[in-house]
Write a protein that holds these residues in place. Structure first.
Motif, short mmCIF file in Angstrom:
data_model
loop_
_atom_site.label_atom_id
_atom_site.label_comp_id
_atom_site.label_asym_id
_atom_site.label_seq_id
_atom_site.Cartn_x
_atom_site.Cartn_y
_atom_site.Cartn_z
N ALA A 120 48.60 0.80 -34.87
CA ALA A 120 48.94 2.10 -34.29
C ALA A 120 48.28 3.25 -35.05
CB ALA A 120 50.45 2.29 -34.26
N LYS A 121 47.85 3.00 -36.27
CA LYS A 121 47.25 4.06 -37.08
C LYS A 121 45.80 4.30 -36.67
CE LYS A 121 50.12 3.58 -41.21
NZ LYS A 121 50.16 3.25 -42.65
N VAL A 122 45.41 5.56 -36.76
CA VAL A 122 44.03 5.95 -36.44
C VAL A 122 43.10 5.42 -37.53
CG1 VAL A 122 42.47 7.91 -36.11
CG2 VAL A 122 44.84 8.03 -35.27
N ALA A 123 41.91 4.98 -37.13
CA ALA A 123 40.94 4.49 -38.11
C ALA A 123 40.63 5.57 -39.13
CB ALA A 123 39.66 4.05 -37.40
N GLY A 124 40.48 5.15 -40.39
CA GLY A 124 40.18 6.10 -41.46
C GLY A 124 38.80 5.85 -42.05
N GLY A 125 38.48 6.58 -43.10
CA GLY A 125 37.18 6.45 -43.74
C GLY A 125 36.34 7.70 -43.52
N LYS A 126 35.87 8.30 -44.60
CA LYS A 126 35.17 9.58 -44.52
C LYS A 126 33.83 9.45 -43.80
CE LYS A 126 33.36 13.08 -47.70
NZ LYS A 126 31.98 12.57 -47.87
N TRP A 127 33.03 8.44 -44.16
CA TRP A 127 31.79 8.09 -43.48
C TRP A 127 30.86 9.32 -43.36
CZ3 TRP A 127 30.98 6.91 -37.66
CH2 TRP A 127 29.83 6.15 -37.49
N VAL A 128 30.49 9.71 -42.13
CA VAL A 128 29.55 10.83 -41.93
C VAL A 128 30.27 12.15 -41.70
CG1 VAL A 128 27.75 9.35 -40.98
CG2 VAL A 128 29.43 10.39 -39.44
N TYR A 129 31.58 12.13 -41.88
CA TYR A 129 32.35 13.35 -41.58
C TYR A 129 32.43 14.28 -42.79
CZ TYR A 129 33.78 11.10 -37.27
OH TYR A 129 33.77 10.50 -36.04
N PHE A 130 32.19 15.54 -42.52
CA PHE A 130 32.45 16.59 -43.50
C PHE A 130 32.92 17.80 -42.70
CE2 PHE A 130 31.55 19.96 -46.59
CZ PHE A 130 32.22 19.43 -47.68
N PRO A 131 34.17 17.75 -42.26
CA PRO A 131 34.66 18.77 -41.34
C PRO A 131 34.80 20.15 -41.97
CG PRO A 131 36.44 17.32 -42.01
CD PRO A 131 35.18 16.71 -42.55
N LEU A 132 34.40 21.15 -41.21
CA LEU A 132 34.55 22.55 -41.58
C LEU A 132 35.44 23.22 -40.55
CD1 LEU A 132 30.80 23.41 -42.35
CD2 LEU A 132 32.56 22.68 -43.98
N PHE A 133 36.18 24.22 -40.97
CA PHE A 133 36.99 24.98 -40.02
C PHE A 133 36.06 25.68 -39.02
CE2 PHE A 133 40.14 24.57 -43.42
CZ PHE A 133 41.28 24.27 -42.69
N GLU A 134 36.56 25.84 -37.83
CA GLU A 134 35.75 26.45 -36.77
C GLU A 134 35.25 27.83 -37.21
OE1 GLU A 134 35.74 26.96 -31.94
OE2 GLU A 134 37.54 26.27 -32.96
N GLY A 135 33.97 28.06 -37.00
CA GLY A 135 33.37 29.34 -37.36
C GLY A 135 32.87 29.40 -38.79
N SER A 136 33.06 28.31 -39.54
CA SER A 136 32.64 28.31 -40.94
C SER A 136 31.12 28.40 -41.07
CB SER A 136 33.12 27.05 -41.65
OG SER A 136 32.54 26.93 -42.94
N PHE A 137 30.70 29.09 -42.09
CA PHE A 137 29.30 29.10 -42.51
C PHE A 137 28.91 27.68 -42.93
CE2 PHE A 137 26.34 29.32 -46.11
CZ PHE A 137 25.30 30.04 -45.55
N VAL A 138 27.68 27.26 -42.65
CA VAL A 138 27.17 25.96 -43.07
C VAL A 138 26.10 26.18 -44.14
CG1 VAL A 138 26.00 23.84 -42.38
CG2 VAL A 138 27.63 24.91 -40.83
N ALA A 139 26.35 25.66 -45.32
CA ALA A 139 25.45 25.90 -46.45
C ALA A 139 24.11 25.20 -46.27
CB ALA A 139 26.10 25.42 -47.74
N LYS A 140 23.06 25.86 -46.73
CA LYS A 140 21.71 25.30 -46.71
C LYS A 140 21.13 25.22 -48.11
CE LYS A 140 21.66 24.65 -42.35
NZ LYS A 140 21.73 23.25 -41.84
N ASN A 141 21.92 25.58 -49.10
CA ASN A 141 21.54 25.41 -50.50
C ASN A 141 22.82 25.36 -51.32
OD1 ASN A 141 22.23 28.24 -51.37
ND2 ASN A 141 20.56 28.72 -49.95
#
Length: 275
Positions: A120-141
């Motif tokens: 019943a539990k949702v699959a876990g594991g960070k994998w390719v996820y790096f969630p940011l809050f909506e509207g967040s700046f995305v760093a390029k350096n």
């Protein structure tokens, strides 16, 4: 990270490879460079030694499977969760050889896994996820990473581990006294899912640690509340029990944060090491 001992010449290798990434013509060439030069694996032992082999996300040893080195900010694509929009999913290839972006991790926390003990539990594991809050700046350096509004707890951020605690059933929960921003609670909940902190065997192990600690706390109270007073044997026994609890709360002990949470719940935080 300040205490890590890097192999001789590792930083020079990393600098050369990073320059190759910067000079690469396109993403395909960068991906080839990264796949052929996985020198972060040379830091397995130095990173492991910082936590006595504990996964930096779960605090566990064997129960969360083999160890791995996670790129906290993914070196390939970087995805958000729950359909939250992200400016791009390009990932952080420019941190591929930055050891400060590495986290010593169990595969259950780092790779996609289903809980075989609770479907019943949702699959876990960070994998390719790096969630940011909506509207967040995305760093390029690297300097701009601090401007990102990240949805994961970072074990290398001194403030983040305090946002998480545990209950007597071994479940990871938000540490209410430390939650000062509604987003902090969201970060805790997101981290529990993506780091697979609700993995059933892990919860069961935490519950056993809590029960062991709780029994010692209860015995201390029984001895201390004896209406006839505390005997010399009782005093020595209480000291022994306190020392045992202190041992459980040492940072290099598996699931020490659970023992600390048990002490805090019982009003005995003065016995344990600080979070």
């Amino acid at each position: 990270m300040d205490e890590i001992v890097l192999p001789d010449g590792w930083l020079n290798k990393a600098a050369k490879l990073n320059q190759m990434l910067l000079n690469a013509a396109d993403d395909k060439e960068r991906q080839t460079i990264i796949e052929k030069n996985q020198i972060w694996k040379q830091l397995f032992v130095p990173l492991s030694e910082l936590s006595k082999g504990k996964c930096w996300y779960s605090e566990a040893l064997d129960v969360m499977s083999d160890r791995d080195i996670d790129h906290f900010r993914p070196k390939g694509i970087a995805k958000n969760i729950k359909g939250i929009k992200r400016a791009d999913e390009d990932g952080y290839w420019w941190l591929a050889y930055d050891y400060e972006n590495y986290r010593f991790s169990s595969q259950y926390s780092n790779e996609p896994r289903r809980d075989k003990f609770d479907s019943a539990k949702v699959a876990g594991g960070k994998w390719v996820y790096f969630p940011l809050f909506e509207g967040s700046f995305v760093a390029k350096n690297k300097p701009r990473c601090k401007d990102e509004e990240i949805m994961l707890l970072d074990p290398c951020d001194a403030d983040d581990p305090n946002l998480l605690t545990f209950d007597s059933k071994g479940k990871a929960i938000a540490n209410a006294p430390a939650i000062l921003d509604v987003r902090d609670k969201i970060r805790v909940e997101t981290s529990i899912k993506l780091y697979h902190l609700d993995h059933t065997p892990l919860e069961e192990l935490r519950e056993r640690v809590w029960d062991f600690c709780q029994r010692m706390v209860d015995e201390i109270r029984t001895i201390s509340n004896d209406p006839e007073g505390i005997s010399n044997f009782g005093r020595y026994r209480v000291k022994f029990l306190k020392d045992e609890i202190r041992r459980l709360t040492k940072r290099d002990v598996q699931l020490s944060a659970v023992a600390i949470a048990c002490c805090e719940e019982n009003g005995l935080a003065f016995i344990s090491e600080r979070r």
